[in-house]
Write a protein that holds these residues in place. Structure first.
Motif, PDB file in Angstrom:
ATOM      1  N   GLU A 209       0.832  -1.419  -0.025  1.00  0.00           N
ATOM      2  CA  GLU A 209      -0.036   0.092  -0.012  1.00  0.00           C
ATOM      3  C   GLU A 209       1.062   1.478  -0.039  1.00  0.00           C
ATOM      4  N   THR A 210       0.556   2.081  -0.713  1.00  0.00           N
ATOM      5  CA  THR A 210       1.163   3.531  -0.809  1.00  0.00           C
ATOM      6  C   THR A 210       0.679   4.472   0.100  1.00  0.00           C
ATOM      7  N   ASP A 211       1.076   5.585   0.439  1.00  0.00           N
ATOM      8  CA  ASP A 211       0.333   6.390   1.016  1.00  0.00           C
ATOM      9  C   ASP A 211      -0.903   7.326   0.338  1.00  0.00           C
ATOM     10  N   CYS A 212      -1.906   7.686   0.849  1.00  0.00           N
ATOM     11  CA  CYS A 212      -2.984   8.370   0.367  1.00  0.00           C
ATOM     12  C   CYS A 212      -2.456   9.829   0.178  1.00  0.00           C
ATOM     13  N   LEU A 213      -3.372  10.689  -0.445  1.00  0.00           N
ATOM     14  CA  LEU A 213      -3.118  12.047  -0.697  1.00  0.00           C
ATOM     15  C   LEU A 213      -2.616  12.772   0.535  1.00  0.00           C
ATOM     16  N   ASN A 214      -3.263  12.338   1.998  1.00  0.00           N
ATOM     17  CA  ASN A 214      -2.788  12.620   3.220  1.00  0.00           C
ATOM     18  C   ASN A 214      -2.688  14.236   3.302  1.00  0.00           C
ATOM     19  N   LEU A 215      -3.637  15.042   2.910  1.00  0.00           N
ATOM     20  CA  LEU A 215      -3.812  16.440   3.074  1.00  0.00           C
ATOM     21  C   LEU A 215      -2.372  17.064   2.844  1.00  0.00           C
ATOM     22  N   ASP A 216      -1.706  16.757   1.627  1.00  0.00           N
ATOM     23  CA  ASP A 216      -0.486  17.217   1.360  1.00  0.00           C
ATOM     24  C   ASP A 216      -0.755  18.740   1.023  1.00  0.00           C
ATOM     25  N   LEU A 217       0.628  19.707   1.423  1.00  0.00           N
ATOM     26  CA  LEU A 217       0.262  20.981   1.267  1.00  0.00           C
ATOM     27  C   LEU A 217       0.477  21.381  -0.093  1.00  0.00           C
TER      28      LEU A 217
END
Length: 232
Positions: A209-217
């Motif tokens: 599993e990769t990371d999600c968009l994760n509220l990236d700046l």
């Protein structure tokens, strides 16, 4: 007075709402409007109705409503416009504008691409990108198909809701390749990503599993563009 209302879905987990609030506050810092607030679709003490009334009470005459959502499914297409219509009916002298969602913006796609690169899949790997989707609205699938096409030839699309069903796509991929990564195309990891993870595990426990968009700046610029598009 111009105002901006940022509308998030809301989570049952307080820490997720806090993370979202911190992210939105960073967007607010980039805008000149003195009246900016966040509302939640599923948080009773910060509903669109309550936040809208507070803004109007403070003197707002123009309110830009910004869906903090990736794609135009039920919340962006039906729920938010209905809440805006209710406010407009009570306050016909106030101008309301609703911005577009930002899931298919270049910055959002770039973040997804960076998540995939960070997982370091080999040249023979397949990537399954899984989004929320919709069984009732066609636009999320249309936009996600464009997103996936830009992510590369080795990337396939699956949806939690609607078609193509992520478990069906996963099963088809598992039959031809075991070197598979999957990416949750979600703003943050929560209950829906947990549900997808359980489904993927049923197909194969070996997938990574990769990371999600994760509220990236980097997503901030995508949201800012949607706001700027609403300028009269």
């Amino acid at each position: 007075m111009k105002a901006i209302m940022y509308v998030a879905h809301g989570s049952r987990l307080p820490e997720k709402n806090h993370e979202f609030r911190v992210f939105v506050e960073k967007i607010m810092q980039k805008r000149p409007e003195s009246c900016q607030k966040i509302a939640f679709l599923e948080k009773e003490d910060e509903t669109m109705a309550l936040v809208g009334e507070a803004m109007i009470g403070a003197g707002a005459t123009e309110i830009t409503v910004v869906p903090m959502l990736l794609f135009p499914a039920m919340h962006a297409t039906k729920d938010i416009p209905e809440h805006v219509a209710n406010l407009r009916a009570k306050h016909p002298d106030v101008a309301f504008r609703i911005a577009d969602t930002f899931g298919a913006e270049p910055e959002t796609i770039a973040v997804a691409a960076s998540r995939i690169r960070a997982a370091d899949p080999g040249p023979d790997a397949k990537i399954l990108v899984i989004a929320h989707g919709s069984a009732s609205y066609a636009e999320p699938r249309k936009q996600m198909e464009s997103v996936v096409a830009q992510l590369g030839n080795n990337v396939s699309l699956g949806m939690l809701h609607g078609e193509p069903n992520y478990k069906q796509v996963a099963t088809e991929l598992a039959a031809i390749n075991q070197n598979i990564y999957w990416m949750p195309y979600f703003l943050f990891k929560g209950q829906l990503v947990d549900k997808i993870r359980a489904g993927i595990t049923e197909v194969s426990e070996a997938w990574r599993e990769t990371d999600c968009l994760n509220l990236d700046l980097e997503l901030i610029n995508a949201v800012l563009r949607k706001i700027e598009e609403m300028s009269p």
